[in-house]
Scaffold this active site. Structure first.
Site, short mmCIF file in Angstrom:
data_model
loop_
_atom_site.label_atom_id
_atom_site.label_comp_id
_atom_site.label_asym_id
_atom_site.label_seq_id
_atom_site.Cartn_x
_atom_site.Cartn_y
_atom_site.Cartn_z
CG HIS A 173 -0.26 0.12 2.53
ND1 HIS A 173 0.63 -0.82 3.00
CD2 HIS A 173 -0.32 1.09 3.50
CE1 HIS A 173 1.07 -0.46 4.20
NE2 HIS A 173 0.52 0.71 4.52
CG ASP A 199 5.23 2.68 6.90
OD1 ASP A 199 4.40 3.22 6.16
OD2 ASP A 199 4.91 1.85 7.78
CG HIS A 200 4.54 -0.17 3.80
ND1 HIS A 200 4.55 -1.50 4.16
CD2 HIS A 200 4.09 0.52 4.89
CE1 HIS A 200 4.12 -1.61 5.41
NE2 HIS A 200 3.83 -0.40 5.87
CG HIS A 219 -3.68 0.12 6.41
ND1 HIS A 219 -3.47 0.07 7.77
CD2 HIS A 219 -2.63 0.80 5.90
CE1 HIS A 219 -2.36 0.71 8.05
NE2 HIS A 219 -1.82 1.17 6.94
CG ASP A 235 1.01 -1.31 7.39
OD1 ASP A 235 1.83 -2.19 7.66
OD2 ASP A 235 1.28 -0.09 7.44
ZN LIG Z 1 3.31 0.55 7.68
ZN LIG Z 2 0.20 1.67 6.41
#
Ligand SMILES: [Zn+2]
Ligand SMILES: [Zn+2]
Length: 298
Positions: free
Chosen positions: A61, A65-66, A137, A206
Site C-alpha cells: 500500500h 514507510d512501505h 487499512h 498493514d
Molecule cells: Zn506501515
Molecule cells: Zn500503512
C-alpha cells in the site's frame, strides 16, 4: 528452496535497529521485493544482494514507510544499467502513484517499468503463482500477498474409482493437469487432482483485523505478519488499521499455518520487543520476531 531476507522490519518510524519495511523473496531466477521503505537500496548492500537481480516489486500500500525507498531503489537500478523491465504490482491507485514518482524524478525514466493494479492470482508459471487479496487499512487500498511454489499434481483415486474412469493414457493427461474426455463426457483436471507438497509463504502487512485474512493465508508454511502493537493496545491498533501481535498469532492459529514471523514493529518497542513476541507466543507457539537482515529458508 525459497529464501526470504528481511531487509527492513520497522513500523512507520524506522529505529536504530530497524529499517523501514521491505522483504526479499528469492526463488530460482525470481527475486521478488515486497515493499520498499526508505533506505531499502542500502539494505541490499548489507544483505550482499545486487538490486540488479530484482524481477518484481510488490507494493502492499501507498504509505511512506512501505514506498519511500522507491525513488532511491530506481536510482540504484538506473546507475547500474538495469536492462530488464521491472514489473511493479500493487493495489488500486498504484499506477498513478508510480507515474507520479517517475514524473518527480524524470532522470530514472530510462529504467523500464510496467505497473499493474492486481487482485486475485496475477502471476502464474508452471512452478509457482502469486496472489493478492485486498485488506483493510483505514481509507487506503492495501493488499496481502501469497507466494505458492507448486507441489506435484496427484490424482484423487477415490474420485476416479467413483467415476469408473480407466487408468492408462487418460491418467497421464490428468497428472499433467489437462482435462480429459471419456465416453463423450468432459472431466476437469482440477476436480480430480490435488497438489501435494506446495510451499506457501503469506505476507500480511498493514491491515486491521479482518475475517478474510485467515482463509487467504490458510495452511501457510510461513506466515509473515505485521504486529505493530501489543495486545494491551488493541483498541489503538484497530483505530490505526493495524494488528496486535496477539491478533497476528490468532490468524496463524486459525489458518493452521506452520510458522509465524512478526515484523512492522512500532518504535515504542525498540527496547522491549520481547513484549511483542511473548504476546504472540501465548496464542501461537512457533512464532519468531524478525530482525533486519534475518534470512529464512523454506
Ligand atoms: Zn506501515
Ligand atoms: Zn500503512
Amino acid at each position: 528452496m525459497i529464501k526470504i531476507i528481511f531487509l527492513g522490519t520497522s513500523g512507520a518510524i524506522p529505529t536504530r535497529k530497524r529499517n523501514h519495511p521491505s522483504i526479499l523473496l528469492k526463488y530460482n531466477k525470481e527475486n521478488i521485493l515486497i515493499d520498499c521503505g526508505e533506505g531499502t537500496q542500502r539494505q541490499f548492500k548489507f544483505a550482499r544482494v545486487s538490486p540488479q537481480k530484482i524481477t518484481r516489486l510488490l507494493i502492499t500500500h501507498w504509505h511512506g514507510d512501505h514506498v519511500l525507498g522507491i525513488p532511491g531503489f530506481l536510482q540504484s537500478l538506473f546507475f547500474n544499467g538495469y536492462s530488464k523491465t521491472l514489473m511493479i504490482y500493487g493495489p488500486k491507485g498504484i499506477k498513478q502513484q508510480i507515474s507520479n514518482v517517475l514524473k518527480a524524478f524524470p532522470m530514472y525514466n530510462d529504467v523500464k517499468v510496467k505497473v499493474e493494479e492486481v487482485l486475485g492470482k496475477f502471476v502464474e508459471t508452471d512452478d509457482f503463482y502469486i496472489e493478492a487479496k485486498p485488506l483493510t487499512h483505514g481509507k487506503i487500498p492495501t493488499n496481502a500477498y501469497i507466494f505458492v511454489k507448486k507441489g506435484k499434481l496427484r490424482i484423487d483415486k477415490n474420485k476416479l474409482r467413483k467415476l469408473k474412469l480407466p487408468s492408462g493414457p487418460l491418467l497421464k493427461r490428468l497428472k499433467e493437469g489437462k482435462n480429459i474426455i471419456y465416453n463423450k463426457k468432459k472431466y476437469l483436471a482440477k476436480n480430480l487432482t490435488f497438489s501435494e507438497g506446495d510451499k506457501k509463504i503469506s505476507i500480511v502487512l498493514d491491515t486491521s483485523m479482518n475475517k478474510k485474512i485467515s482463509s487467504f493465508v490458510k495452511n501457510s508454511d510461513l506466515l509473515i505478519s505485521e504486529a505493530t502493537l501489543d495486545s494491551s493496545l488493541e483498541k489503538l491498533a484497530k483505530e490505526r488499521g493495524h494488528l496486535s501481535a496477539r491478533q497476528a498469532a490468532e490468524i496463524a492459529k486459525k489458518s493452521l499455518s506452520k510458522k509465524l514471523i512478526l515484523m512492522h514493529i512500532s518504535n515504542r518497542y525498540e527496547k522491549d520487543s520481547e513484549k511483542i513476541l511473548k504476546d504472540a507466543k501465548k496464542v501461537f507457539k512457533n512464532t519468531t520476531l524478525a530482525k533486519d537482515l534475518d534470512v529464512v529458508r523454506i
